[in-house]
Design a protein around this motif. Structure first.
Motif, PDB file in Angstrom:
ATOM      1  N   LEU A 203       0.610  -1.224  -0.227  1.00 14.01           N
ATOM      2  CA  LEU A 203      -0.178  -0.071   0.069  1.00 14.01           C
ATOM      3  C   LEU A 203       0.715   1.199  -0.057  1.00 14.01           C
ATOM      4  N   HIS A 204       0.491   2.482  -1.073  1.00 15.22           N
ATOM      5  CA  HIS A 204       1.406   3.462  -1.036  1.00 15.22           C
ATOM      6  C   HIS A 204       0.747   4.735  -0.768  1.00 15.22           C
ATOM      7  N   ILE A 205       1.269   5.595  -0.133  1.00 11.24           N
ATOM      8  CA  ILE A 205       0.687   7.105   0.353  1.00 11.24           C
ATOM      9  C   ILE A 205       1.703   7.938  -0.492  1.00 11.24           C
ATOM     10  N   ASN A 206       0.969   8.510  -1.386  1.00 11.70           N
ATOM     11  CA  ASN A 206       2.002   9.660  -2.200  1.00 11.70           C
ATOM     12  C   ASN A 206       3.210   8.914  -2.652  1.00 11.70           C
ATOM     13  N   LEU A 207       3.049   7.843  -3.440  1.00 13.71           N
ATOM     14  CA  LEU A 207       4.018   7.213  -3.914  1.00 13.71           C
ATOM     15  C   LEU A 207       4.878   6.628  -3.076  1.00 13.71           C
ATOM     16  N   HIS A 208       4.973   6.742  -1.648  1.00 13.29           N
ATOM     17  CA  HIS A 208       5.855   5.913  -0.574  1.00 13.29           C
ATOM     18  C   HIS A 208       5.177   4.672  -0.001  1.00 13.29           C
ATOM     19  N   LEU A 209       5.936   3.695   0.159  1.00 14.08           N
ATOM     20  CA  LEU A 209       5.106   2.547   0.523  1.00 14.08           C
ATOM     21  C   LEU A 209       4.813   2.920   2.018  1.00 14.08           C
ATOM     22  N   PHE A 210       3.491   2.722   2.499  1.00 13.71           N
ATOM     23  CA  PHE A 210       3.088   2.722   3.701  1.00 13.71           C
ATOM     24  C   PHE A 210       2.892   1.536   4.600  1.00 13.71           C
ATOM     25  N   ALA A 211       2.691   0.453   3.886  1.00 11.67           N
ATOM     26  CA  ALA A 211       2.302  -0.767   4.448  1.00 11.67           C
ATOM     27  C   ALA A 211       2.344  -2.044   3.397  1.00 11.67           C
ATOM     28  N   ARG A 235       7.665  -2.784  22.118  1.00 12.82           N
ATOM     29  CA  ARG A 235       6.765  -1.410  22.296  1.00 12.82           C
ATOM     30  C   ARG A 235       6.904  -0.613  21.076  1.00 12.82           C
ATOM     31  N   ARG A 236       7.774  -0.613  20.323  1.00 11.38           N
ATOM     32  CA  ARG A 236       8.212   0.268  19.259  1.00 11.38           C
ATOM     33  C   ARG A 236       7.272  -0.145  17.933  1.00 11.38           C
ATOM     34  N   GLU A 237       7.214  -1.751  18.013  1.00 16.78           N
ATOM     35  CA  GLU A 237       6.775  -2.322  17.015  1.00 16.78           C
ATOM     36  C   GLU A 237       5.002  -2.305  17.114  1.00 16.78           C
ATOM     37  N   TYR A 238       4.603  -2.504  18.532  1.00 15.15           N
ATOM     38  CA  TYR A 238       3.303  -2.307  18.838  1.00 15.15           C
ATOM     39  C   TYR A 238       2.927  -1.050  18.460  1.00 15.15           C
ATOM     40  N   VAL A 239       3.440   0.119  18.749  1.00 14.00           N
ATOM     41  CA  VAL A 239       2.951   1.537  18.488  1.00 14.00           C
ATOM     42  C   VAL A 239       2.772   1.496  17.055  1.00 14.00           C
ATOM     43  N   ARG A 240       3.854   1.083  16.189  1.00 14.24           N
ATOM     44  CA  ARG A 240       3.855   1.212  14.631  1.00 14.24           C
ATOM     45  C   ARG A 240       2.723   0.445  14.196  1.00 14.24           C
ATOM     46  N   GLU A 242      -0.137  -0.157  15.651  1.00 12.48           N
ATOM     47  CA  GLU A 242      -1.456   0.201  16.009  1.00 12.48           C
ATOM     48  C   GLU A 242      -1.734   1.595  15.228  1.00 12.48           C
ATOM     49  N   ARG A 243      -0.793   2.485  14.907  1.00 16.34           N
ATOM     50  CA  ARG A 243      -0.974   3.657  14.005  1.00 16.34           C
ATOM     51  C   ARG A 243      -1.028   3.238  12.584  1.00 16.34           C
ATOM     52  N   ARG A 244      -0.494   1.875  12.240  1.00 18.69           N
ATOM     53  CA  ARG A 244      -0.812   1.551  10.715  1.00 18.69           C
ATOM     54  C   ARG A 244      -2.228   1.025  10.795  1.00 18.69           C
ATOM     55  N   GLN A 245      -2.589   0.254  11.680  1.00 12.63           N
ATOM     56  CA  GLN A 245      -4.185  -0.197  11.839  1.00 12.63           C
ATOM     57  C   GLN A 245      -5.205   0.877  11.579  1.00 12.63           C
ATOM     58  N   ARG A 246      -5.069   1.970  12.380  1.00 12.40           N
ATOM     59  CA  ARG A 246      -5.734   3.214  12.495  1.00 12.40           C
ATOM     60  C   ARG A 246      -5.798   4.119  11.105  1.00 12.40           C
ATOM     61  N   LYS A 247      -4.576   3.721  10.378  1.00 13.24           N
ATOM     62  CA  LYS A 247      -4.725   4.613   8.920  1.00 13.24           C
ATOM     63  C   LYS A 247      -5.326   3.715   7.991  1.00 13.24           C
ATOM     64  N   LEU A 248      -5.362   2.495   7.872  1.00 15.43           N
ATOM     65  CA  LEU A 248      -6.012   1.441   6.901  1.00 15.43           C
ATOM     66  C   LEU A 248      -7.427   1.742   6.546  1.00 15.43           C
ATOM     67  N   PRO A 249      -8.554   2.031   7.464  1.00 14.54           N
ATOM     68  CA  PRO A 249      -9.798   2.327   7.238  1.00 14.54           C
ATOM     69  C   PRO A 249      -9.882   3.821   6.289  1.00 14.54           C
ATOM     70  N   GLN A 250      -8.897   4.675   6.568  1.00 15.34           N
ATOM     71  CA  GLN A 250      -8.944   5.986   5.928  1.00 15.34           C
ATOM     72  C   GLN A 250      -8.429   5.554   4.367  1.00 15.34           C
ATOM     73  N   LEU A 251      -7.784   4.610   4.139  1.00 17.62           N
ATOM     74  CA  LEU A 251      -7.347   4.260   2.707  1.00 17.62           C
ATOM     75  C   LEU A 251      -8.331   3.174   2.083  1.00 17.62           C
ATOM     76  N   GLY A 252      -9.345   3.239   2.805  1.00 19.02           N
ATOM     77  CA  GLY A 252     -10.441   2.125   2.349  1.00 19.02           C
ATOM     78  C   GLY A 252     -10.368   0.601   2.712  1.00 19.02           C
ATOM     79  N   TRP A 253      -9.612   0.402   3.351  1.00 16.59           N
ATOM     80  CA  TRP A 253      -9.295  -1.151   3.799  1.00 16.59           C
ATOM     81  C   TRP A 253      -9.792  -1.568   5.045  1.00 16.59           C
ATOM     82  N   ILE A 254     -10.388  -2.677   5.103  1.00 18.60           N
ATOM     83  CA  ILE A 254     -10.853  -3.410   6.380  1.00 18.60           C
ATOM     84  C   ILE A 254      -9.979  -4.506   6.582  1.00 18.60           C
ATOM     85  N   ASN A 255      -9.033  -4.228   7.772  1.00 14.59           N
ATOM     86  CA  ASN A 255      -8.174  -5.199   8.055  1.00 14.59           C
ATOM     87  C   ASN A 255      -8.347  -6.046   9.212  1.00 14.59           C
TER      88      ASN A 255
END
Length: 292
Positions: A203-211, A235-240, A242-255
């Motif tokens: 998945l890309h955002i503005n041509l940058h790989l997001f996930a 902890r760092r992986e957990y935070v990353r 969670e932020r990724r999971q919250r962003k996915l619906p904005q990109l139109g994905w159900i994860n």
């Protein structure tokens, strides 16, 4: 490989018999490690098993897949060899099976090993179904092999055990599986009757790989991912995550995130409802999923 034959080392004067017996750990009958090494690595055990065989065995199965680069192989795994021997020591599996052609053999670090295709042929037949697919996925990820070539081996050995399972699994092999748990999840979904998911979806955002999503159906923008233990302990992986999971619906994905505590029927229900909400109208396998 640091394992050695004790009798050869004594005969060559490399070690005394006393030191061999008192200081050198024995890993197989007649096979030892240097005195300063207390733990045998997987490579040591594989090489040691080959030495025990009188240098006649051919490394096969899971051990062969590890030599070809497959991951998720524990150091204590049974070392399988193609070898005619009815009484192998603990830790070794000797399979009295035919090798009909040299095109099934290769060498890795001077050890005779089944080729990736022959290794896949054996993995798909001898292991339980779920484990077999996980090992096949791991081998494909490490060393892509020709599935058609494996099918040709099945034709070469029409009387071999496990051919039905092998032929069923070959179309399902996917090197995109990044862990055995991802293979487990994909097989669960396939058995339930869902369409074959695509693995490793970028998945890309503005041509940058997001996930990169573990697996999913791009037409419906539904994904399923296995949430490994590293997300809980790091902890760092957990935070990353969670932020990724919250962003996915904005990109139109159900994860759909799956954890070890989830029951298979719960996972199937969640994926079914997500796909239905996006327009999928397929039916599930009634033998595996009685409610919707």
């Amino acid at each position: 490989m640091k394992a050695f034959l004790g009798r050869e080392a004594v005969a060559a004067g490399v070690v005394s018999r006393y030191r061999l017996q008192r200081r050198c750990p024995r890993i197989f009958p007649g096979v030892y490690l240097p005195a300063d090494q207390t733990v045998a690595s997987l490579r040591d055990r594989i090489g040691g098993a080959w030495l025990w065989s009188g240098r006649r065995g051919i490394i096969a199965g899971v051990a062969a897949s590890a030599l070809h680069g497959a991951r998720w192989v524990d150091d204590g795994v049974m070392v399988e060899m193609l070898l005619r021997n009815g009484r192998p020591p603990n830790g070794v599996v000797a399979r009295n099976e035919v090798v009909a052609s040299d095109d099934e053999l290769t060498f890795v670090g001077r050890l005779p090993v089944t080729t990736p295709a022959r290794t896949a042929f054996d993995l798909g037949r001898h292991l339980p179904r779920g484990q077999a697919l996980a090992r096949l996925d791991a081998l494909m990820r490490a060393t892509p092999f020709d599935v058609e070539r494996v099918a040709m081996l099945a034709d070469r050995y029409p009387g071999a055990r496990g051919l039905r399972q092998l032929r069923e699994l070959l179309p399902l092999v996917d090197g995109g599986a990044a862990s055995p748990k991802e293979t487990w999840l994909r097989l669960l979904l396939l058995d339930a009757g869902f369409p074959t998911p695509t693995t490793q979806i970028p998945l890309h955002i503005n041509l940058h790989l997001f996930a990169v999503l573990d697996m999913g159906w791009e037409d419906y923008r539904v994904a399923a991912e296995y949430d490994g233990d590293q997300h809980r302990t790091d902890r760092r992986e957990y935070v990353r995550g969670e932020r990724r999971q919250r962003k996915l619906p904005q990109l139109g994905w159900i994860n759909i995130k799956v954890i070890a505590e989830d029951r298979p029927d719960e996972v199937i229900d969640r994926v079914y409802r997500a796909l239905q909400s996006r327009g999928w109208r397929g039916t599930l396998n009634p033998r595996l999923h009685s409610r919707r």
